[in-house]
Structures are given as structure tokens and as C-alpha cells.
Enzyme design. Structure first.
Site, PDB file in Angstrom:
ATOM      1  N   ASP A   1       4.142  -4.983  12.140  1.00 32.85           N
ATOM      2  CA  ASP A   1       3.200  -4.084  11.466  1.00 32.85           C
ATOM      3  C   ASP A   1       3.670  -2.631  11.597  1.00 32.85           C
ATOM      4  OD1 ASP A   1       1.074  -3.237   9.948  1.00 32.85           O
ATOM      5  OD2 ASP A   1      -0.443  -3.526  11.513  1.00 32.85           O
TER       6      ASP A   1
ATOM      7  N   ASN B   1       0.830  -1.214   0.000  1.00 30.84           N
ATOM      8  CA  ASN B   1       0.000   0.000   0.000  1.00 30.84           C
ATOM      9  C   ASN B   1       0.863   1.263   0.000  1.00 30.84           C
ATOM     10  OD1 ASN B   1       0.762  -0.746   2.622  1.00 30.84           O
ATOM     11  ND2 ASN B   1      -1.016   0.217   3.566  1.00 30.84           N
TER      12      ASN B   1
END
Length: 448
Positions: A313, A105
């Protein structure tokens, strides 16, 4: 010729580097022994008579296989005001991490061969550690996925069922099924139900403490159940990212033949509502940090084997962006540099063993994703190693963070256990909080 030179040095017992006096965390358990490194490989563990041009004193330290962070967002290209591969990988090696898998992304999205190659080209000159990049699975590249997932440097396919935008958002079952039918490698999944998230957003007051109420446990469980059912139909293996609920953990325990499970340090360490009251939107992540009940279930998943991987993450935003009024504040925090310090602190507290931490951050990432030569302290494997001091106490601070975002939610947190050195392909790239040399990371190689 290189192999012949390697064998000659082994025969003469002359190593490029010897790591001396450390406690090695091997597949057979902890062993106090020296490690001989030749041409970026582990040439010997223990044994007498070895000499070397370079010695590393590891007395009092534990020597681990190099930690691999299989979920980071380094924001390059397109979003480099808050992170890039250079700063993200620098933070990785400062934290004892020897390689990363980066998410699609970015801007542009990583959806085709050109996008992948652009990232690989950047990393080839700017990454301090080893790397691979996910391709996004979407309607836009559906028919190319089988070919794309096998490209050199590709970590596999990543699917966003929620919390994404444009061509990366894949929320409908028919599209998800077709993505799973195109290819064979394990697919990484962000499982939140987008339709439910949209329905619930208007119900939530503008207070970051409501983040886990808006993105509730049902939003996570529904998406997880849907994608697992589709995987069962198609026979495709899955890797479920950042599982955050007791409900999902109980459900996924029945599908270990199909699904591997990731949890994150922030879900294991922070609790709602305290984290939101103390940190505000700096604790805001998707899926959210939840309350003690759910955190305890994640730890149970680590203890009973349901959990396979711990990934950070790492998803930084600037402090200015995070200061926007909720829900306009973006979700994400730094994490790659603090992954090992935070988890070593849990080891010190007795919540998991050092061997189990090695499983979750070294051996399992290599096994699950088919990395060649990685994840074990064993002869013939790549000399990617992390040296840690289990007894030292350190305080994590924003000033230590290499990320362009320049902050950590753990600022001021004192931990027990710290990475002392990071070795990649036999070269020391970090020692005593100092990054050494220039970026020389290489693309991971995959066996599948």
C-alpha cells in the site's frame, strides 16, 4: 525463431546467465543449485555441464521468485510532485520487487480505456520493473467494466467503499452489487464504511493518536461484511485489501471460497499508540495502524493461512503535506522499497518462514490474479528473481529511499535480511543498492 534458439541453447547447455551457488526457494523447498537463464526464462535448475556468457555469484544468498507488490499508488498522472512511475519503480527494484499493480486514484482517475492506456504508455518508457494498472469500479463506467477488466495491462477492478472521492467512491449497496455483476475477475476492495466514517469524524479530537478511534474497527468490519454478502449473492470473487482488525480476520476465515485477503507490512510491524507518539502523521494510514490485539490477529491470519498476500500500500505524500494539522494531514506512506527488508526482518525474528514469505509476495499474487510465467522458481517460468542475504544487518534510512517523497516511516530501523539483486527477464536491474541500466519493464500478462 526465438523458441528454436531457446531450444538450441538448452540442447547445447549454453545459457545467457548462470546464477551460481545460491540456495533456491522452490515449490519443493530449499535447494542448493545453479540456475540457468536463457532469453529471459528459467532454462534449468541444477544439472552439470552448463556454460554461460555471464555468471552471477550467489554464494551465501537465497534466490527467490521475483516479489510482486499488488498494491501501490505511484500517483501518475496528476500528482507527480510526490511520486511517479519512474521513481516508484526504481524504489521497487532497489527493494527487490520485480513488478507492481498500481491503483486508479490518480488525476484523472483511471476509469476508461484511454486512462489505462495513458498509464501503460508512461510505464513503457519509465518503469524499471513489470507493471499492471487497476481500473476503478464506479457508476461512471458500470456498463464497461466487463470489457475493461480484460484489457492488456489491466490488473482488474478496484472498488473504494470509503476513503476516496468523486466517481471512485462507491459506498451504496445497490451500486456495489451492480459493479460485482459486471465482469468475472477478482475485484480488489478497500472496505471502510463511508457513512460511519462521516458520522464519526466530528467526534474525534484533532490529534493523530485518535486516527484509529475515528476510523474504528466497526467501520472496517461493517464494510467487509457488506461486500462479502454482495459477493455471495453475485458469485464474484473478491480480494480484500489491507485488512487491519481481528474482527475482520475472524469473519473472513469463513469465506475463503470467495475471498482472498491482503495485509500490509505497516499493520504487521507498527502498533498504536506508540507509532503515533513516535512518528505522528507519518504513521497515518487508511485503515489505521491499530493496537497489539489486532496486530496479533493479523499474524495469526498469516500462520493459519487466512492471509493470502502481503502488499505494501505504498501511498506517498510529501513531508510538507504530512505536516498539516490532523485530520487535515493526508493518510499514506512509502512502502514498496521497504516491503522485503521489513518482512525479511520478521523472517529473521521467527514470525514466519522464508517459504511463507515467498507464498505471500510471489506465488500467491501470481496464482490469485492469473499472472502468466510469474511467481515460481521453476523451469519455463520467467527469469524474474530476487536474491537476498538473510544474515546481513542494515539500517533503513531516508537517504536510501528512491520515492519522490524521500522519506520512510522506518528511517533508522535496523533490519536483518536485505535484497542484494533484482533480476527481471534475465537482466540484472539492481545489484548491491545500485540500479543498473535504463527502465525496461513490461506489462504483466494475465491468463484470465
Amino acid at each position: 525463431m526465438q523458441t528454436q534458439e531457446f531450444l538450441k541453447k538448452v540442447r547445447l547447455k549454453y545459457a545467457d546467465t548462470i546464477i551460481r551457488g545460491g540456495t533456491l526457494v522452490t515449490p519443493s523447498g530449499d535447494v542448493k543449485a545453479d540456475v540457468a537463464l536463457i532469453q529471459g526464462k528459467i532454462a534449468a535448475i541444477g544439472g552439470s555441464g552448463w556454460q554461460a556468457g555471464h555468471m552471477i555469484d550467489a554464494a551465501g544468498l537465497h534466490v527467490l521468485p521475483g516479489a510482486i507488490d499488488t498494491q501501490v499508488h505511484f500517483r501518475e498522472p496528476g500528482l507527480t510532485h510526490k511520486e511517479d512511475i519512474y521513481h516508484g519503480s526504481k524504489g521497487a527494484v532497489l527493494g527487490g520487487v520485480t513488478g507492481f499493480f498500481e491503483m486508479p486514484n490518480t488525476n484523472p482517475l483511471t476509469l476508461n480505456q484511454h486512462d489505462l492506456q495513458a498509464k501503460l504508455s508512461i510505464a513503457a518508457t519509465t518503469s524499471y520493473c513489470n507493471y499492471a494498472f487497476y481500473i476503478g469500479g464506479s457508476a461512471a463506467n458500470l456498463t464497461e467494466l466487463t470489457q475493461l477488466e480484460t484489457q492488456p495491462g489491466c490488473a482488474g477492478i478496484k472498488v473504494f467503499m470509503g476513503s476516496s472521492f468523486g466517481d471512485l467512491l462507491a459506498g451504496q449497496d445497490e451500486l456495489l452489487k451492480r459493479i460485482l455483476q459486471n465482469g468475472s475477475r477478482r475485484v480488489a476492495i478497500h472496505a471502510e464504511d463511508e457513512a460511519r466514517l462521516r458520522e464519526r469524524q466530528s467526534l474525534t479530537a484533532a490529534d493523530v493518536r485518535n486516527h484509529p478511534i475515528w476510523r474504528d474497527t466497526q467501520s472496517a468490519l461493517l464494510a467487509t461484511q457488506r461486500i462479502v454478502a454482495l459477493a455471495e449473492q453475485t458469485g464474484r470473487p473478491l480480494h480484500l485489501l489491507h485488512i487491519s482488525t481481528a474482527d475482520e480476520m475472524a469473519y473472513l476465515a469463513a469465506f475463503k471460497h470467495r475471498v482472498t485477503v491482503e495485509v500490509t507490512p505497516h499493520h504487521l510491524t507498527m502498533q498504536a499508540p506508540d507509532c503515533y507518539e513516535q512518528l505522528g502523521s507519518l504513521a497515518q494510514m487508511n485503515p489505521p495502524v491499530r493496537d497489539k490485539q489486532h496486530q496479533q490477529a493479523l499474524w495469526q491470519g498469516i500462520n493459519d493461512g487466512t492471509v493470502d498476500i502481503i502488499g505494501s500500500d505504498h501511498a506517498p505524500h510529501t513531508l510538507e503535506e504530512k505536516a498539516k494539522p490532523y485530520p487535515g494531514s493526508p493518510s499514506g506512506m512509502t512502502g514498496v522499497q521497504t516491503l522485503l527488508p521489513v518482512m525479511l526482518d520478521h523472517v529473521a525474528a521467527g514470525r514466519l518462514s522464508l517459504q511463507r514469505l515467498v507464498d505471500l509476495t510471489c506465488a500467491n499474487p501470481a496464482r490469485i490474479f492469473g499472472l502468466t510465467g510469474k511467481g515460481r522458481l521453476a523451469v519455463g517460468y520467467d527469469a524474474d528473481l530476487t536474491l537476498v542475504d538473510l544474515n546481513t544487518k542494515r539500517t533503513i534510512s531516508n537517504s536510501w529511499i528512491a520515492s519522490k517523497a524521500q522519506w520512510t516511516p522506518y528511517d533508522g530501523k535496523t533490519v536483518t535480511g536485505w535484497p542484494v539483486a533484482t533480476i527481471i527477464a534475465g537482466d540484472t536491474v539492481m545489484h548491491s543498492d545500485e540500479v543498473l541500466g535504463k527502465p525496461t519493464g513490461k506489462a504483466f500478462r494475465f491468463s484470465c
